[in-house]
Design a protein around this motif. Structure first.
Motif, PDB file in Angstrom:
ATOM      1  N   GLU A  91       0.842  -1.184   0.000  1.00  0.00           N
ATOM      2  CA  GLU A  91       0.000   0.000   0.000  1.00  0.00           C
ATOM      3  C   GLU A  91       0.881   1.239   0.000  1.00  0.00           C
ATOM      4  O   GLU A  91       2.088   1.175   0.233  1.00  0.00           O
ATOM      5  N   VAL A  92       0.263   2.373  -0.290  1.00  0.00           N
ATOM      6  CA  VAL A  92       1.006   3.622  -0.421  1.00  0.00           C
ATOM      7  C   VAL A  92       1.243   4.241   0.956  1.00  0.00           C
ATOM      8  O   VAL A  92       0.304   4.400   1.749  1.00  0.00           O
ATOM      9  N   TYR A  93       2.498   4.576   1.212  1.00  0.00           N
ATOM     10  CA  TYR A  93       2.876   5.274   2.441  1.00  0.00           C
ATOM     11  C   TYR A  93       3.337   6.687   2.084  1.00  0.00           C
ATOM     12  O   TYR A  93       3.612   7.003   0.927  1.00  0.00           O
ATOM     13  N   PHE A  94       3.462   7.516   3.127  1.00  0.00           N
ATOM     14  CA  PHE A  94       3.873   8.892   2.892  1.00  0.00           C
ATOM     15  C   PHE A  94       5.241   8.957   2.222  1.00  0.00           C
ATOM     16  O   PHE A  94       5.505   9.843   1.405  1.00  0.00           O
ATOM     17  N   TYR A 146      -2.700  12.266  -8.904  1.00  0.00           N
ATOM     18  CA  TYR A 146      -2.114  10.987  -8.488  1.00  0.00           C
ATOM     19  C   TYR A 146      -2.782   9.853  -9.272  1.00  0.00           C
ATOM     20  O   TYR A 146      -3.951   9.948  -9.666  1.00  0.00           O
ATOM     21  N   TYR A 147      -2.036   8.773  -9.455  1.00  0.00           N
ATOM     22  CA  TYR A 147      -2.561   7.547 -10.073  1.00  0.00           C
ATOM     23  C   TYR A 147      -2.031   6.361  -9.285  1.00  0.00           C
ATOM     24  O   TYR A 147      -0.827   6.279  -8.993  1.00  0.00           O
ATOM     25  N   VAL A 148      -2.903   5.426  -8.942  1.00  0.00           N
ATOM     26  CA  VAL A 148      -2.499   4.195  -8.272  1.00  0.00           C
ATOM     27  C   VAL A 148      -2.898   3.033  -9.170  1.00  0.00           C
ATOM     28  O   VAL A 148      -4.086   2.821  -9.426  1.00  0.00           O
ATOM     29  N   ASP A 149      -1.886   2.346  -9.684  1.00  0.00           N
ATOM     30  CA  ASP A 149      -2.117   1.244 -10.627  1.00  0.00           C
ATOM     31  C   ASP A 149      -3.017   1.683 -11.789  1.00  0.00           C
ATOM     32  O   ASP A 149      -3.899   0.936 -12.241  1.00  0.00           O
ATOM     33  N   GLY A 150      -2.785   2.894 -12.254  1.00  0.00           N
ATOM     34  CA  GLY A 150      -3.532   3.414 -13.390  1.00  0.00           C
ATOM     35  C   GLY A 150      -4.846   4.077 -13.051  1.00  0.00           C
ATOM     36  O   GLY A 150      -5.453   4.725 -13.911  1.00  0.00           O
ATOM     37  N   VAL A 182      -7.312  10.178  -8.104  1.00  0.00           N
ATOM     38  CA  VAL A 182      -6.976   9.841  -6.728  1.00  0.00           C
ATOM     39  C   VAL A 182      -6.560  11.126  -6.008  1.00  0.00           C
ATOM     40  O   VAL A 182      -5.610  11.788  -6.415  1.00  0.00           O
ATOM     41  N   LEU A 183      -7.261  11.466  -4.946  1.00  0.00           N
ATOM     42  CA  LEU A 183      -6.980  12.707  -4.232  1.00  0.00           C
ATOM     43  C   LEU A 183      -5.886  12.531  -3.182  1.00  0.00           C
ATOM     44  O   LEU A 183      -5.016  13.380  -3.041  1.00  0.00           O
ATOM     45  N   ASN A 184      -5.958  11.431  -2.438  1.00  0.00           N
ATOM     46  CA  ASN A 184      -4.951  11.137  -1.419  1.00  0.00           C
ATOM     47  C   ASN A 184      -4.646   9.648  -1.464  1.00  0.00           C
ATOM     48  O   ASN A 184      -5.430   8.833  -0.978  1.00  0.00           O
ATOM     49  N   PRO A 185      -3.513   9.277  -2.039  1.00  0.00           N
ATOM     50  CA  PRO A 185      -3.224   7.854  -2.220  1.00  0.00           C
ATOM     51  C   PRO A 185      -2.743   7.129  -0.975  1.00  0.00           C
ATOM     52  O   PRO A 185      -2.668   5.898  -0.972  1.00  0.00           O
ATOM     53  N   VAL A 186      -2.399   7.846   0.079  1.00  0.00           N
ATOM     54  CA  VAL A 186      -1.865   7.201   1.274  1.00  0.00           C
ATOM     55  C   VAL A 186      -2.884   6.211   1.841  1.00  0.00           C
ATOM     56  O   VAL A 186      -4.050   6.544   2.064  1.00  0.00           O
ATOM     57  N   GLY A 187      -2.438   4.967   2.042  1.00  0.00           N
ATOM     58  CA  GLY A 187      -3.302   3.922   2.576  1.00  0.00           C
ATOM     59  C   GLY A 187      -3.962   3.066   1.521  1.00  0.00           C
ATOM     60  O   GLY A 187      -4.498   1.989   1.829  1.00  0.00           O
ATOM     61  N   LEU A 188      -3.938   3.520   0.243  1.00  0.00           N
ATOM     62  CA  LEU A 188      -4.537   2.728  -0.832  1.00  0.00           C
ATOM     63  C   LEU A 188      -3.603   1.585  -1.230  1.00  0.00           C
ATOM     64  O   LEU A 188      -2.385   1.753  -1.278  1.00  0.00           O
ATOM     65  N   GLN A 189      -4.197   0.437  -1.519  1.00  0.00           N
ATOM     66  CA  GLN A 189      -3.407  -0.705  -1.947  1.00  0.00           C
ATOM     67  C   GLN A 189      -3.040  -0.578  -3.414  1.00  0.00           C
ATOM     68  O   GLN A 189      -3.819  -0.078  -4.225  1.00  0.00           O
ATOM     69  N   GLY A 190      -1.846  -1.032  -3.750  1.00  0.00           N
ATOM     70  CA  GLY A 190      -1.400  -0.967  -5.128  1.00  0.00           C
ATOM     71  C   GLY A 190       0.054  -1.347  -5.256  1.00  0.00           C
ATOM     72  O   GLY A 190       0.757  -1.551  -4.253  1.00  0.00           O
ATOM     73  N   SER A 191       0.503  -1.443  -6.496  1.00  0.00           N
ATOM     74  CA  SER A 191       1.894  -1.808  -6.757  1.00  0.00           C
ATOM     75  C   SER A 191       2.677  -0.688  -7.434  1.00  0.00           C
ATOM     76  O   SER A 191       3.900  -0.745  -7.532  1.00  0.00           O
ATOM     77  N   ARG A 192       1.986   0.344  -7.937  1.00  0.00           N
ATOM     78  CA  ARG A 192       2.675   1.459  -8.580  1.00  0.00           C
ATOM     79  C   ARG A 192       1.937   2.767  -8.269  1.00  0.00           C
ATOM     80  O   ARG A 192       0.723   2.854  -8.428  1.00  0.00           O
TER      81      ARG A 192
END
Length: 400
Positions: A102-105, A134-138, A142-152
């Motif tokens: 997941e995304v950390y700070f 922001y983009y999480v796995d495409g 995304v407004l705040n990615p912190v805590g979202l699961q993903g690989s990129r």
């Protein structure tokens, strides 16, 4: 009660030096404590050309601001401008380890560094890295990615950069007076903080700050900066045109522009004459108002069309639900909003700093939009900027 923090915004412009002292408290309107405003010398097209002369003007403006606010000024947020300041979009990308998932700070910081890992023009340094998306796995929006699961994790940033030597000249001018520069800030980025609201930025809007030596601009779409820059043309060029066209001394031409000038070529605003009385060294003359306005309108149209060309190249004029907003000294010219509406083909409004308290003569003056905006910028960025940040920022970036 929130603890007060005093912040000073300093703009070393081509026609004026403005120092504004503000009381800044979290989540509260800025309270203007005092203003120092003096004519500028030693600056052309937003850049210092005579350090010693410019320093005297800065010293006078700071002294006046100290007197008006009863504050001892020791540091400032410094507004900078000039045709050397440009921007472009850059995307950063960071792979998230499987064992984290997941995304950390820390990833937020890494993706910004990734976006800044670009080649700048020779002798240029970073001024701002302004987040766009922001983009999480495409996945977008995304407004705040912190805590979202993903690989990129990916992110788009608008990179604002300028000549390190020219910015350094302004910093040295201030430091030579015993005043520290907390951070240099591009004037358009600063002014937008106080003349555009969130709704306008989300709907798509352009702010144009028309000063004495430069015309600065910034465009937003869906709340994100899409382009910003500075053009080396401003009110001083209008004055020069009047001087040449009417064969008048520069001082007389400047008076005509400020007191009698406009851009409307029909109706009452273009009718009649302006009488310049004779004085020592000047024989006096009569100026047809329509001729005066024609000279001004030609130059203003050219300035606006130059901005439009930059915005068109960046496709920044496609969605402008918030319209175009004009500020700065030249926005005081009568009818300039109508002329700008013809150039851009969208509604145009005149604006100044909003959501302030203190002397109305300060925050309602469009000439002070950038200087007041520097205080608002400081309020937004304060948690991220320490007193020693200028050393970290430019010590690392002058050479890039």
């Amino acid at each position: 009660m929130a603890k007060e923090q005093i912040v000073v915004g300093l703009e070393i412009g081509t026609s004026k030096v403005a120092a504004v002292v503000g009381d800044v408290r979290p989540d509260q309107p800025i309270h203007i404590l005092g203003v120092g405003l003096t004519p500028s010398r030693g600056v052309r097209k937003g850049e210092l050309v005579d350090l010693e002369t410019a320093a005297r003007c800065v010293r006078d403006a700071l002294a006046d601001a100290e007197t008006a606010s009863d504050v001892d000024i020791r540091s400032v947020y410094l507004g900078v401008a000039g045709a050397h300041i440009r921007s472009f979009q850059s995307r950063g990308s960071v792979l998230i380890p499987e064992d984290q998932g997941e995304v950390y700070f820390a990833h937020i910081q890494q993706v910004q560094e990734s976006a800044r890992n670009v080649q700048l023009p020779q002798d240029h340094c970073f001024l701002h890295s302004i987040l766009q998306h922001y983009y999480v796995d495409g996945q977008d929006e995304v407004l705040n990615p912190v805590g979202l699961q993903g690989s990129r994790l990916e992110a788009d940033f608008q990179i604002v950069h300028g000549s390190s030597k020219r910015i350094g000249n302004s910093i040295n001018c201030v430091r030579g007076l015993g005043v520290e520069v907390t951070q240099p800030v591009f004037n358009a980025v600063a002014a937008a903080q106080v003349v555009l609201n969130a709704d306008q930025k989300n709907a798509g809007a352009v702010m144009i700050d028309m000063g004495g030596g430069t015309t600065d601009f910034i465009a937003y779409d869906h709340g994100a900066v899409t382009i910003c820059g500075s053009l080396a043309v401003g009110g001083d060029h209008i004055t020069n045109d009047i001087s040449l066209g009417l064969r008048l001394p520069m001082a007389r031409a400047e008076w005509l522009k400020v007191q009698e000038g406009g851009v409307l070529l029909t109706g009452e605003p273009a009718a009649g004459r302006v009488v310049l009385k004779p004085e020592a060294g000047f024989a006096g003359c009569v100026v047809e108002r329509k001729l005066l306005n024609t000279i001004i309108a030609c130059r203003v149209r050219e300035m606006l069309e130059l901005v439009k060309r930059e915005l068109d190249a960046a496709k920044a004029l496609r969605y402008l639900g918030g319209g175009v907003l004009l500020t700065g000294g030249c926005s005081l010219l009568e009818g300039i909003d109508e002329l700008a509406g013809e150039v851009f083909g969208v509604p145009v409004r005149l604006t100044h700093a909003h959501a302030m308290s203190g002397p109305a003569s300060a925050y309602e003056n469009p000439q002070l939009s950038a200087a007041i905006g520097l205080i608002k910028y400081a309020q937004a960025m304060q948690p991220e900027v320490s007193k020693k940040s200028i050393g970290r920022l430019f010590g690392r970036l002058w050479s890039r």
